[in-house]
Motif scaffolding. Sequence first.
Motif, mmCIF file in Angstrom:
data_model
loop_
_atom_site.group_PDB
_atom_site.id
_atom_site.type_symbol
_atom_site.label_atom_id
_atom_site.label_comp_id
_atom_site.label_asym_id
_atom_site.label_seq_id
_atom_site.Cartn_x
_atom_site.Cartn_y
_atom_site.Cartn_z
ATOM 1 N N GLU B 405 7.393 0.601 3.741
ATOM 2 C CA GLU B 405 6.693 2.661 3.515
ATOM 3 C C GLU B 405 6.821 2.267 1.957
ATOM 4 O OE1 GLU B 405 10.963 4.201 4.402
ATOM 5 O OE2 GLU B 405 9.986 6.537 3.914
ATOM 6 N N ILE B 406 7.410 1.863 0.893
ATOM 7 C CA ILE B 406 6.527 2.337 -0.072
ATOM 8 C C ILE B 406 4.610 1.382 -0.039
ATOM 9 C CG2 ILE B 406 6.912 1.587 -2.501
ATOM 10 C CD1 ILE B 406 9.460 0.983 -1.490
ATOM 11 N N GLU B 407 5.215 1.002 0.611
ATOM 12 C CA GLU B 407 3.396 -0.118 0.684
ATOM 13 C C GLU B 407 2.693 0.794 0.734
ATOM 14 O OE1 GLU B 407 4.104 -3.866 2.533
ATOM 15 O OE2 GLU B 407 5.451 -4.798 0.782
ATOM 16 N N ASP B 408 2.818 0.836 2.209
ATOM 17 C CA ASP B 408 1.852 2.302 3.032
ATOM 18 C C ASP B 408 1.803 3.605 1.956
ATOM 19 O OD1 ASP B 408 1.512 1.321 5.780
ATOM 20 O OD2 ASP B 408 2.136 3.177 6.481
ATOM 21 N N VAL B 409 2.451 4.140 1.019
ATOM 22 C CA VAL B 409 2.240 5.083 0.169
ATOM 23 C C VAL B 409 1.282 4.474 -0.381
ATOM 24 C CG1 VAL B 409 3.127 6.433 -1.368
ATOM 25 C CG2 VAL B 409 4.359 6.154 0.778
ATOM 26 N N LEU B 410 1.967 3.412 -1.141
ATOM 27 C CA LEU B 410 0.541 2.766 -2.581
ATOM 28 C C LEU B 410 -1.227 2.958 -2.205
ATOM 29 C CD1 LEU B 410 2.843 0.690 -4.395
ATOM 30 C CD2 LEU B 410 2.050 2.601 -5.645
ATOM 31 N N LEU B 411 -0.854 2.043 -0.152
ATOM 32 C CA LEU B 411 -2.124 1.804 -0.295
ATOM 33 C C LEU B 411 -2.894 2.670 0.464
ATOM 34 C CD1 LEU B 411 -1.003 -0.797 2.173
ATOM 35 C CD2 LEU B 411 -2.499 -0.805 0.589
ATOM 36 N N SER B 412 -1.819 4.694 0.321
ATOM 37 C CA SER B 412 -3.127 5.390 0.924
ATOM 38 C C SER B 412 -3.825 5.979 -0.866
ATOM 39 C CB SER B 412 -1.717 6.241 1.146
ATOM 40 O OG SER B 412 -0.977 6.674 0.623
ATOM 41 N N HIS B 413 -2.812 5.402 -1.872
ATOM 42 C CA HIS B 413 -3.699 5.827 -3.130
ATOM 43 C C HIS B 413 -5.019 4.993 -3.353
ATOM 44 C CE1 HIS B 413 -5.026 6.461 -7.629
ATOM 45 N NE2 HIS B 413 -4.272 7.111 -7.356
ATOM 46 N N GLY B 435 7.258 -3.496 -7.663
ATOM 47 C CA GLY B 435 5.700 -3.202 -6.519
ATOM 48 C C GLY B 435 5.223 -4.084 -7.507
ATOM 49 N N PHE B 436 3.912 -4.534 -6.607
ATOM 50 C CA PHE B 436 2.802 -5.362 -7.092
ATOM 51 C C PHE B 436 1.439 -4.603 -6.425
ATOM 52 C CE2 PHE B 436 6.331 -7.596 -7.355
ATOM 53 C CZ PHE B 436 6.598 -8.646 -8.511
ATOM 54 N N VAL B 437 -0.009 -4.442 -7.328
ATOM 55 C CA VAL B 437 -0.810 -3.589 -6.719
ATOM 56 C C VAL B 437 -1.790 -4.403 -6.645
ATOM 57 C CG1 VAL B 437 0.104 -1.723 -6.213
ATOM 58 C CG2 VAL B 437 -1.004 -1.901 -8.355
ATOM 59 N N VAL B 438 -3.212 -4.513 -6.121
ATOM 60 C CA VAL B 438 -4.647 -5.166 -6.459
ATOM 61 C C VAL B 438 -4.693 -4.058 -6.479
ATOM 62 C CG1 VAL B 438 -5.888 -6.747 -6.078
ATOM 63 C CG2 VAL B 438 -3.841 -7.161 -5.711
ATOM 64 N N CYS B 439 -5.832 -3.275 -7.531
ATOM 65 C CA CYS B 439 -6.827 -1.894 -7.491
ATOM 66 C C CYS B 439 -8.262 -2.383 -7.692
ATOM 67 C CB CYS B 439 -5.932 -1.282 -8.786
ATOM 68 S SG CYS B 439 -4.868 -0.352 -8.792
ATOM 69 N N LYS B 440 -8.875 -1.189 -7.435
ATOM 70 C CA LYS B 440 -10.341 -0.952 -7.651
ATOM 71 C C LYS B 440 -10.916 -1.238 -9.044
ATOM 72 C CE LYS B 440 -11.136 1.109 -3.156
ATOM 73 N NZ LYS B 440 -12.098 2.021 -2.673
ATOM 74 N N GLN B 441 -10.306 0.087 -9.615
ATOM 75 C CA GLN B 441 -10.239 -0.020 -11.033
ATOM 76 C C GLN B 441 -9.211 -0.005 -11.694
ATOM 77 O OE1 GLN B 441 -12.670 4.006 -10.618
ATOM 78 N NE2 GLN B 441 -14.227 3.536 -9.018
ATOM 79 N N PHE B 442 -8.894 0.737 -13.157
ATOM 80 C CA PHE B 442 -7.965 0.479 -13.815
ATOM 81 C C PHE B 442 -7.136 1.888 -13.180
ATOM 82 C CE2 PHE B 442 -6.053 2.218 -17.378
ATOM 83 C CZ PHE B 442 -4.999 1.624 -17.391
ATOM 84 N N LEU B 456 8.173 9.819 -1.714
ATOM 85 C CA LEU B 456 8.896 9.374 -1.354
ATOM 86 C C LEU B 456 10.336 10.119 -2.190
ATOM 87 C CD1 LEU B 456 7.343 5.576 -1.967
ATOM 88 C CD2 LEU B 456 8.468 6.512 0.130
ATOM 89 N N ALA B 457 11.598 9.075 -1.225
ATOM 90 C CA ALA B 457 13.113 9.927 -1.665
ATOM 91 C C ALA B 457 13.142 8.617 -2.949
ATOM 92 C CB ALA B 457 14.129 9.472 -0.847
ATOM 93 N N LYS B 458 14.012 9.775 -3.658
ATOM 94 C CA LYS B 458 14.367 9.013 -5.256
ATOM 95 C C LYS B 458 14.538 7.147 -5.344
ATOM 96 C CE LYS B 458 16.165 9.860 -9.980
ATOM 97 N NZ LYS B 458 16.972 10.860 -10.400
ATOM 98 N N TYR B 459 15.313 6.568 -4.140
ATOM 99 C CA TYR B 459 16.070 6.104 -4.601
ATOM 100 C C TYR B 459 14.174 4.868 -3.595
ATOM 101 C CZ TYR B 459 16.059 5.976 0.809
ATOM 102 O OH TYR B 459 16.386 5.849 1.910
ATOM 103 N N LYS B 460 13.766 5.381 -3.151
ATOM 104 C CA LYS B 460 12.701 3.845 -3.011
ATOM 105 C C LYS B 460 11.691 3.613 -3.537
ATOM 106 C CE LYS B 460 13.017 5.979 1.773
ATOM 107 N NZ LYS B 460 12.520 6.758 2.943
ATOM 108 N N ILE B 461 11.576 4.665 -4.832
ATOM 109 C CA ILE B 461 10.685 4.766 -6.274
ATOM 110 C C ILE B 461 10.978 3.357 -6.546
ATOM 111 C CG2 ILE B 461 9.526 5.410 -8.402
ATOM 112 C CD1 ILE B 461 9.858 7.460 -5.145
#
Lengths: 491, 491
Positions: B405-413, B435-442, B456-461
């Motif tokens: 669920e959290i990955e989904d939010v990150l991936l929507s960025h 979390g761990f992310v691979v980004c296109k740009q800084f 997201l709800a607070k406990y999921k951040i």
Amino acid sequence: MNNIIPNFLKHRAFLTPKRKALLFDNKEWSFSELYKEVEVYAKKIASLGVKRKDSVALLLANRPHTVIIIHALQQLGITTVFLNHRLTASEMVFQLKDSQTALVIGEKDLENKLAEIHDIYPTLVIKTVEEVKKQKEENYPIVNEYLMDDVCSIMYTSGTTGNPKGVLQTYGNHWWSAIGSALNLGLGEDDGWLCAVPLFHISGLSILMRSVIYGMPVYLYEQFNEKIINERLQSGSVTIMSVVSTMLYRLLENLKENRYHERFRCMLLGGGPAPKSLLEACLEKNIPVFQSYGMTETSSQIVTLSPEDSLLKIGSAGKPLFPSQLKIMLDGKQLAANQPGEIVVKGPNITIGYLNRMVANREHFKNGWFFTGDIGYVDEEGYLFVLDRRSDLIISGGENIYPAEIEDVLLSHPNVVEAGITGIDHSLWGQVPIGFVVCKQFIEEAELITYCQERLAKYKIPSKIYFVNELPRNASNKLLRRKLIELIPKG
Amino acid sequence: MNNIIPNFLKHRAFLTPKRKALLFDNKEWSFSELYKEVEVYAKKIASLGVKRKDSVALLLANRPHTVIIIHALQQLGITTVFLNHRLTASEMVFQLKDSQTALVIGEKDLENKLAEIHDIYPTLVIKTVEEVKKQKEENYPIVNEYLMDDVCSIMYTSGTTGNPKGVLQTYGNHWWSAIGSALNLGLGEDDGWLCAVPLFHISGLSILMRSVIYGMPVYLYEQFNEKIINERLQSGSVTIMSVVSTMLYRLLENLKENRYHERFRCMLLGGGPAPKSLLEACLEKNIPVFQSYGMTETSSQIVTLSPEDSLLKIGSAGKPLFPSQLKIMLDGKQLAANQPGEIVVKGPNITIGYLNRMVANREHFKNGWFFTGDIGYVDEEGYLFVLDRRSDLIISGGENIYPAEIEDVLLSHPNVVEAGITGIDHSLWGQVPIGFVVCKQFIEEAELITYCQERLAKYKIPSKIYFVNELPRNASNKLLRRKLIELIPKG
């Protein structure tokens, strides 16, 4: 776990509730609508006191309530005995007693027949569809899963001698038959199967079973009317239709210069060898005929000509469906290519046996193979050519004569519409063939005999040809060669 | 008779010898050509002294000889153990010993790995493909029929703890998996399946099994190259392709404004929950994505989103394939709709069990149902939504957190290409997500945290987000969440 499968209709209604399931006249049912009506009928039938593993017989027409009642009985785990309308009441009573049927549900139109059955077998419970409808609904234990080996349906087949035999068709038989067909014919999202063959015959019932297994609509017809059906096949809504050769012949005559819709992709032809002239006429009109071979015991087709071979092997019934196997046997030995012998098959679509028939079961089932009693050969590439029902074989002066071969020649004559050959006793040769034909216009017997002489070995020439108005056929339009003899004018 | 089926490839080569079976680079094989080569290899392998019911392991790339050797082992009735290239030699040796493997056939390219295996396990017979080719041919007893319950293949899966478990896949498992898929996706005469997933994984092997059961060509690729594969998908020769979400993401990036050929009808997406943003991007480009849920134990997909639902239920894995069933359980009770719990499945495609693992078998199999260990729920209509692997569940202050669920939010960025979430111990909450992310740009960590807070709800951040170059994935590109922790910079 190979032996358990979810209740076909219930699972289908859950998986794809909105897909079309059944079309009849101007009405249609989605799978969820169908299932709802089926549940109501199941409750009404349950109130009649029948329960799981009981047998209930149907004497019903090709109408929506028949589809619904067939499925309702499956929800209850009841075995359905299919009665053929054309039988006499006493023939039906034999089947009802043999299958220990607890209840008959019959068409109101057939109440005379139902009354006759009652007269012979007064203790039997008989209800018309209207009476079933009036029952109150009673809860019943839902069959959530089918066991593959549980008997779903019983259909009676006649041999040449003795009483008809009840063929036990399991849920697994129907399942594998549907799967084998799909692996051969393919399965499209837009498929629809036209059913104008009787539902009490395996050709019709197998369409209903495929419908729920595939999630595919059935276009049901009460009568075979070539004009109406040709219109449907030109509309594009139907992609597959099951026929026997007389039906195909009538469709073709009516079609004239028209063509079917390009989405119509399969005319599945069963019910015995088809005359080459018919297949060639279809080829000309671009009608995709798939010749097939099967019987009640194989839960419909077991051998079918694949798309890529339909032009190359015209006249062949094809190769076995994927789950099935085939060989040709004579005197306990497997024959090489091009040698005619008994067609022997194996596969999970084949009946588990005949009801109450130890001797027939011993004769027909050996080492997992089913001996069909039919005659044919396979060519070098393994394509089956069906010559005849063994029971129709004529032996003349020690030579085997296959009626279908002579019929094929007669049917290739432009004036001959239908043809049947049988053997009569002969003091010198043992038997000789005689012919029966339905013609378009008057024609001399001598002309037909000459026509045969130009095309057939001497011993195959019919010693006599009779001109008749129609040939004896069973409910699914199969030619009944052993009844031809009755057409000989008396005296 | 439900338990016997003809040898898949041999029967297929007999039924439709001329159909295309395999395409690789510029070469192609018909089923009859494939079978001929398979027979030769079977004879060569037989000369190495292995026989029916033995286990032979393969350490091979996605190349034609791998397809041929897999089928050759099946001709001999040998169980194939599939080794994953990415494993260490000692991990492989565990599997080889656990499965009592008699022989390993390996790729010459991998000879270092083969040498390492030899060092640890010197008595094991190891041959490269080239060495097998040099063997002389020895006659072997042909397996004409498969028993559904005979073990065809063994693939090892890792849990979070303990040794990997060998999943026993029977011929029946593969058969039913192929049939369930065909009943859902349909089966066309012009179908072709692109295989760029590893053959040593069930996603790849299941394509080979479908190929021989359906009579359908496989377009095999050794490497996943998005440019080359996109060209193929635009050509019209391929109609179905199996992918995991990272592959789909790369295809999509490369596709740009182009579109796939209209004959391309199914992008079968497996390997874990897919981010919604990806599915929506595919929808925009008219790519027919079929989300699915399955695992080694279910012989590939067991739940798939049907054609008619792909737009309505985006993000769902769909409903069970026809032969299978599904329920959600918690503490021994079946849950109602929308309640998350363990995904529990039943069907003839499910493994008969883990090799040598009594305890795991007792845990996972109860009353004919298989407890997957994965978490999900079904909605009111019975559509499955997979939340997470149970082993990846994070419990924080008593709340269940599903990483996907959290990955989904990150991936929507728009800047985030890949994202992974795992839990770390926390003195107050028990666990908290990071979390761990691979980004296109800084991009600033704070920006991503704010982005999550808005959604997201607070406990999921995530309490911390790390920027990395790639995420740990297994051989089939599945995210390995439990390995994320190793990416945390030391010190």
